[in-house]
Design a protein around this motif. Structure first.
Motif, PDB file in Angstrom:
ATOM      1  N   SER A 307       0.832  -1.216   0.000  1.00 29.98           N
ATOM      2  CA  SER A 307       0.000   0.000   0.000  1.00 29.98           C
ATOM      3  C   SER A 307       0.860   1.256   0.000  1.00 29.98           C
ATOM      4  CB  SER A 307      -0.938   0.011   1.214  1.00 29.98           C
ATOM      5  OG  SER A 307      -0.204   0.144   2.427  1.00 29.98           O
ATOM      6  N   LYS A 308       2.114   1.127   0.400  1.00 34.38           N
ATOM      7  CA  LYS A 308       3.010   2.282   0.435  1.00 34.38           C
ATOM      8  C   LYS A 308       3.758   2.487  -0.883  1.00 34.38           C
ATOM      9  CE  LYS A 308       3.713   2.001   5.449  1.00 34.38           C
ATOM     10  NZ  LYS A 308       4.704   1.847   6.544  1.00 34.38           N
ATOM     11  N   LEU A 309       3.596   1.565  -1.798  1.00 36.27           N
ATOM     12  CA  LEU A 309       4.263   1.696  -3.091  1.00 36.27           C
ATOM     13  C   LEU A 309       3.430   2.574  -4.008  1.00 36.27           C
ATOM     14  CD1 LEU A 309       5.421  -2.004  -3.664  1.00 36.27           C
ATOM     15  CD2 LEU A 309       6.709  -0.109  -2.636  1.00 36.27           C
ATOM     16  N   THR A 310       4.086   3.415  -4.768  1.00 34.11           N
ATOM     17  CA  THR A 310       3.376   4.380  -5.616  1.00 34.11           C
ATOM     18  C   THR A 310       3.202   3.901  -7.048  1.00 34.11           C
ATOM     19  OG1 THR A 310       5.469   5.494  -6.150  1.00 34.11           O
ATOM     20  CG2 THR A 310       4.241   6.303  -4.228  1.00 34.11           C
ATOM     21  N   GLY A 311       3.762   2.743  -7.393  1.00 35.19           N
ATOM     22  CA  GLY A 311       3.641   2.238  -8.750  1.00 35.19           C
ATOM     23  C   GLY A 311       2.240   1.743  -9.070  1.00 35.19           C
ATOM     24  N   ARG A 312       2.022   1.482 -10.346  1.00 31.11           N
ATOM     25  CA  ARG A 312       0.713   0.988 -10.801  1.00 31.11           C
ATOM     26  C   ARG A 312       0.503  -0.441 -10.295  1.00 31.11           C
ATOM     27  NH1 ARG A 312      -0.340  -1.950 -15.720  1.00 31.11           N
ATOM     28  NH2 ARG A 312      -2.592  -2.073 -16.137  1.00 31.11           N
ATOM     29  N   LYS A 313      -0.622  -0.665  -9.642  1.00 27.95           N
ATOM     30  CA  LYS A 313      -0.949  -1.984  -9.084  1.00 27.95           C
ATOM     31  C   LYS A 313      -2.067  -2.621  -9.913  1.00 27.95           C
ATOM     32  CE  LYS A 313       0.236  -0.343  -4.436  1.00 27.95           C
ATOM     33  NZ  LYS A 313       0.414   1.085  -4.778  1.00 27.95           N
ATOM     34  N   HIS A 314      -1.883  -3.857 -10.253  1.00 27.38           N
ATOM     35  CA  HIS A 314      -2.883  -4.546 -11.070  1.00 27.38           C
ATOM     36  C   HIS A 314      -2.671  -6.049 -10.943  1.00 27.38           C
ATOM     37  CE1 HIS A 314       0.151  -5.370 -14.326  1.00 27.38           C
ATOM     38  NE2 HIS A 314       0.713  -4.320 -13.753  1.00 27.38           N
ATOM     39  N   ARG A 315      -3.639  -6.797 -11.411  1.00 21.31           N
ATOM     40  CA  ARG A 315      -3.529  -8.253 -11.403  1.00 21.31           C
ATOM     41  C   ARG A 315      -3.367  -8.743 -12.828  1.00 21.31           C
ATOM     42  NH1 ARG A 315      -6.456  -7.321  -6.802  1.00 21.31           N
ATOM     43  NH2 ARG A 315      -5.806  -8.556  -4.992  1.00 21.31           N
ATOM     44  N   VAL A 316      -2.408  -9.632 -13.034  1.00 21.42           N
ATOM     45  CA  VAL A 316      -2.149 -10.206 -14.344  1.00 21.42           C
ATOM     46  C   VAL A 316      -2.773 -11.594 -14.372  1.00 21.42           C
ATOM     47  CG1 VAL A 316      -0.395 -10.932 -15.980  1.00 21.42           C
ATOM     48  CG2 VAL A 316      -0.032  -8.883 -14.612  1.00 21.42           C
ATOM     49  N   PRO A 317      -3.655 -11.877 -15.310  1.00 17.71           N
ATOM     50  CA  PRO A 317      -4.300 -13.186 -15.359  1.00 17.71           C
ATOM     51  C   PRO A 317      -3.278 -14.327 -15.406  1.00 17.71           C
ATOM     52  CG  PRO A 317      -5.363 -11.684 -16.886  1.00 17.71           C
ATOM     53  CD  PRO A 317      -4.142 -10.978 -16.364  1.00 17.71           C
ATOM     54  N   GLY A 318      -3.519 -15.345 -14.623  1.00 15.23           N
ATOM     55  CA  GLY A 318      -2.640 -16.513 -14.625  1.00 15.23           C
ATOM     56  C   GLY A 318      -1.543 -16.462 -13.599  1.00 15.23           C
ATOM     57  N   MET A 319      -1.378 -15.329 -12.926  1.00 21.89           N
ATOM     58  CA  MET A 319      -0.330 -15.212 -11.928  1.00 21.89           C
ATOM     59  C   MET A 319      -0.768 -15.853 -10.612  1.00 21.89           C
ATOM     60  SD  MET A 319       2.376 -13.929 -13.090  1.00 21.89           S
ATOM     61  CE  MET A 319       2.809 -13.276 -14.697  1.00 21.89           C
ATOM     62  N   THR A 320       0.204 -16.410  -9.904  1.00 24.28           N
ATOM     63  CA  THR A 320      -0.074 -17.032  -8.621  1.00 24.28           C
ATOM     64  C   THR A 320       0.483 -16.178  -7.503  1.00 24.28           C
ATOM     65  OG1 THR A 320       1.955 -18.316  -8.783  1.00 24.28           O
ATOM     66  CG2 THR A 320      -0.037 -19.348  -9.604  1.00 24.28           C
ATOM     67  N   ALA A 321       0.080 -16.504  -6.266  1.00 23.89           N
ATOM     68  CA  ALA A 321       0.479 -15.665  -5.141  1.00 23.89           C
ATOM     69  C   ALA A 321       1.953 -15.798  -4.817  1.00 23.89           C
ATOM     70  CB  ALA A 321      -0.363 -16.009  -3.921  1.00 23.89           C
ATOM     71  N   ASN A 322       2.499 -17.012  -4.773  1.00 19.23           N
ATOM     72  CA  ASN A 322       3.883 -17.152  -4.360  1.00 19.23           C
ATOM     73  C   ASN A 322       4.625 -18.292  -5.048  1.00 19.23           C
ATOM     74  OD1 ASN A 322       4.654 -15.156  -2.367  1.00 19.23           O
ATOM     75  ND2 ASN A 322       2.981 -15.962  -1.150  1.00 19.23           N
ATOM     76  N   LEU A 323       4.087 -19.502  -4.948  1.00 13.90           N
ATOM     77  CA  LEU A 323       4.887 -20.681  -5.220  1.00 13.90           C
ATOM     78  C   LEU A 323       5.484 -20.718  -6.618  1.00 13.90           C
ATOM     79  CD1 LEU A 323       6.014 -23.311  -4.220  1.00 13.90           C
ATOM     80  CD2 LEU A 323       3.868 -24.439  -4.847  1.00 13.90           C
ATOM     81  N   LEU A 324       4.691 -20.415  -7.646  1.00 16.51           N
ATOM     82  CA  LEU A 324       5.186 -20.542  -9.015  1.00 16.51           C
ATOM     83  C   LEU A 324       5.596 -19.209  -9.624  1.00 16.51           C
ATOM     84  CD1 LEU A 324       2.712 -23.171 -10.501  1.00 16.51           C
ATOM     85  CD2 LEU A 324       4.989 -23.526  -9.565  1.00 16.51           C
ATOM     86  N   ALA A 325       5.468 -18.138  -8.853  1.00 19.79           N
ATOM     87  CA  ALA A 325       5.850 -16.834  -9.391  1.00 19.79           C
ATOM     88  C   ALA A 325       7.341 -16.798  -9.673  1.00 19.79           C
ATOM     89  CB  ALA A 325       5.476 -15.733  -8.404  1.00 19.79           C
ATOM     90  N   THR A 326       7.711 -16.139 -10.750  1.00 24.09           N
ATOM     91  CA  THR A 326       9.097 -16.091 -11.194  1.00 24.09           C
ATOM     92  C   THR A 326       9.509 -14.640 -11.400  1.00 24.09           C
ATOM     93  OG1 THR A 326       8.812 -18.202 -12.328  1.00 24.09           O
ATOM     94  CG2 THR A 326      10.716 -16.884 -12.959  1.00 24.09           C
ATOM     95  N   ALA A 327      10.756 -14.332 -11.125  1.00 24.14           N
ATOM     96  CA  ALA A 327      11.280 -12.991 -11.381  1.00 24.14           C
ATOM     97  C   ALA A 327      12.622 -13.118 -12.073  1.00 24.14           C
ATOM     98  CB  ALA A 327      11.426 -12.200 -10.081  1.00 24.14           C
ATOM     99  N   GLY A 328      13.024 -12.069 -12.758  1.00 24.73           N
ATOM    100  CA  GLY A 328      14.302 -12.116 -13.447  1.00 24.73           C
ATOM    101  C   GLY A 328      14.657 -10.785 -14.051  1.00 24.73           C
ATOM    102  N   THR A 329      15.645 -10.801 -14.926  1.00 25.89           N
ATOM    103  CA  THR A 329      16.108  -9.584 -15.577  1.00 25.89           C
ATOM    104  C   THR A 329      16.106  -9.769 -17.074  1.00 25.89           C
ATOM    105  OG1 THR A 329      18.438 -10.248 -15.567  1.00 25.89           O
ATOM    106  CG2 THR A 329      17.618  -9.085 -13.629  1.00 25.89           C
ATOM    107  N   LEU A 330      15.904  -8.673 -17.787  1.00 25.58           N
ATOM    108  CA  LEU A 330      16.051  -8.612 -19.228  1.00 25.58           C
ATOM    109  C   LEU A 330      17.046  -7.518 -19.539  1.00 25.58           C
ATOM    110  CD1 LEU A 330      12.317  -8.837 -20.367  1.00 25.58           C
ATOM    111  CD2 LEU A 330      14.030 -10.633 -20.531  1.00 25.58           C
ATOM    112  N   GLY A 331      17.842  -7.737 -20.579  1.00 26.00           N
ATOM    113  CA  GLY A 331      18.897  -6.779 -20.886  1.00 26.00           C
ATOM    114  C   GLY A 331      18.386  -5.465 -21.409  1.00 26.00           C
ATOM    115  N   ASP A 332      19.261  -4.449 -21.367  1.00 22.09           N
ATOM    116  CA  ASP A 332      18.899  -3.096 -21.732  1.00 22.09           C
ATOM    117  C   ASP A 332      18.615  -2.949 -23.216  1.00 22.09           C
ATOM    118  OD1 ASP A 332      18.344  -0.566 -21.079  1.00 22.09           O
ATOM    119  OD2 ASP A 332      20.390   0.091 -20.892  1.00 22.09           O
ATOM    120  N   ASP A 333      19.031  -3.941 -24.028  1.00 16.16           N
ATOM    121  CA  ASP A 333      18.774  -3.879 -25.456  1.00 16.16           C
ATOM    122  C   ASP A 333      17.426  -4.456 -25.817  1.00 16.16           C
ATOM    123  OD1 ASP A 333      20.082  -6.390 -24.596  1.00 16.16           O
ATOM    124  OD2 ASP A 333      19.350  -6.995 -26.572  1.00 16.16           O
TER     125      ASP A 333
END
Length: 361
Positions: A307-333
Motif C-alpha cells: 500500500s506504500k508503493l506508488t507504482g501501478r498496481k494490477h492483477r495479471v491473469p494466470g499469476m499465482t500468489a507465491n509458489l510458481l511466481a518467477t522474477a528475473g532480468t532482461l537486458g537493456d537492449d
C-alpha cells in the motif's frame, strides 16, 4: 626527255597527277584515335553503420509502444520496472535467509532506429549461500569472462561445463553450459547465463540473464525475501509496475543529432515498484550480504507493505500468489511490447522454472 631539256607534256602531266594523289591521301587519311580515358569510378556506397530512422517505420500508433530502458526487472506476479543503477555498482537482487544474489551493473551503449542509447545491463552475478554447517558457498559468473567460479578462503576455482559442486544442506551448483549456471537450495532455484547484446556499440559485449524461482513458499519460514527482485514475493498476486524508460519519451528528449543518431540516456530507477530508493540496494562488495533490507541473518521479517508503493498496481491473469511466481532480468537492449511482456511472464510462471526469459520472447 634528257637532262637539260625541258620536260615533255607527258612527263609534266605525270608529275601533276602524283602531286594530286599525295594531297588526296593526306586529306582522306583517317584521324588517329584519341587516347582512351580510364573508366569512371563507380559512385561510392554509403558507409555501413548502425540502422537509422530512414526507411524504418515507427511503431504503429494502434499498437502498444515499445518499451526499453535501464536494466529490465521482471517482477513476481507480472510487475515490471527499469533500473539503470550506477556504473560499476553492485546491487542486491535477492536477499533471503542464508542466501544473497547480487549483480553488477555496467553502462552499455547500443543502437535502436536513429537513437544511440546509453543504458546499462547486468554483466556479473555473485551468489553467496550459507550451508547448515555454517560454511559459505560463493559463486560468480561474469558474462564476458566465463567459466563459473567457486570462491573459497583458498582462492577461486573454475567450475567447467558439466561439473557440479554440492554442499551440505541440499546446496548444489552446476555449470550447465560454458557460460551458464544453476544454483539449487531447498527453497530456491537460481539460473544465470551469459547472453549477447544485439546492436551493442562495444563489439561482442555480453550481459547476464538472471531468473529466480522459489521451490517452496518463500514466506513459509517467517522471513519474507527482499532485494530488487526478491521483495516482489510479498504474499499476494498483485503486480506492481515501477518507472519505465519509454522509447518515445527518450526520443522526444533528444536535441542533438550526431552521425545520424540522437544520443539519449536512460534514467529510471524502478521508482514506485520498490521500497526505498535504488541506492538502498547497493552493496559494498561482490559477496556482501548487508544492506538496509537484508534478510541474510534475519530470524523474522514480514513482507513489504504494497500500500506504500506508488507504482501501478494490477492483477495479471494466470499469476499465482507465491509458489510458481518467477522474477528475473532482461537486458537493456530488449524491446518488448506490453502484451509480449505479460505473455513472457505468464509462460515463465506456468512452466515451473524450466523456461528462460529469453525463451519466452
Amino acid at each position: 626527255w634528257t637532262e637539260g631539256e625541258p620536260p615533255t607534256c607527258f612527263a609534266a602531266q605525270m608529275v601533276f597527277i602524283l602531286r594530286i594523289f599525295s594531297v588526296t591521301v593526306l586529306l582522306f587519311r583517317p584521324a588517329s584515335p584519341s587516347p582512351q580515358l580510364p573508366p569512371a569510378a563507380p559512385p561510392s556506397l554509403p558507409p555501413i553503420g548502425p540502422p537509422t530512422e530512414k526507411g524504418t517505420a515507427d511503431p504503429s500508433p494502434s499498437q502498444p509502444a515499445d518499451i526499453f530502458g535501464d536494466q529490465h526487472l521482471v517482477l513476481a506476479h507480472g510487475g515490471r520496472a527499469d533500473f539503470r543503477g550506477d556504473a560499476g555498482g553492485i546491487y542486491c537482487l535477492l536477499s533471503e535467509k542464508n542466501l544473497t544474489v547480487n549483480g553488477r551493473i555496467e553502462p552499455t551503449t547500443f543502437f535502436k532506429w536513429n537513437l544511440r542509447v546509453h543504458g546499462s545491463c547486468f554483466t556479473d552475478i555473485f551468489i553467496v549461500l550459507r550451508s547448515l554447517s555454517g560454511a559459505f558457498v560463493k559463486v560468480e559468473l561474469a558474462a564476458n569472462a566465463p567459466p563459473v567460479m567457486l570462491h573459497s578462503p583458498g582462492g577461486a576455482t573454475p567450475l567447467y561445463e558439466g561439473k557440479k559442486f554440492s554442499s551440505d544442506g541440499g546446496i548444489t551448483v552446476e555449470a550447465v553450459g560454458p557460460d551458464s549456471v544453476i544454483v539449487l537450495t531447498p527453497t530456491w532455484r537460481i539460473e544465470a547465463r551469459s547472453v549477447p547484446i544485439p546492436y551493442v556499440a562495444e563489439l561482442r559485449k555480453r550481459q547476464i540473464s538472471i531468473r529466480l524461482m522459489p521451490v517452496t513458499d518463500p514466506l513459509s519460514d517467517g522471513v519474507a525475501p527482499h532485494g530488487l527482485l526478491g521483495q516482489s514475493w510479498d504474499g499476494d498476486d498483485l503486480a506492481v509496475d515501477g518507472q519505465l524508460d519509454q522509447l518515445g519519451d527518450l526520443k522526444r528528449s533528444a536535441t542533438e543529432r550526431i552521425n545520424d543518431h540522437y544520443d539519449v540516456w536512460t534514467m529510471a530507477q524502478a521508482e514506485g515498484a520498490i521500497e526505498g530508493t535504488g541506492s538502498d540496494y547497493k552493496v559494498a562488495g561482490l559477496f556482501e550480504t548487508n544492506f538496509p533490507f537484508s534478510r541474510f541473518d534475519a530470524l523474522y521479517a514480514p513482507p513489504r507493505d504494497t500500500s506504500k508503493l506508488t507504482g501501478r498496481k494490477h492483477r495479471v491473469p494466470g499469476m499465482t500468489a507465491n509458489l510458481l511466481a518467477t522474477a528475473g532480468t532482461l537486458g537493456d537492449d530488449t524491446f518488448l511490447k506490453e502484451d509480449q511482456m505479460r505473455a513472457a511472464s505468464r509462460k515463465l510462471d506456468g512452466e515451473k522454472g524450466h523456461a528462460t526469459v529469453d525463451d519466452a520472447m
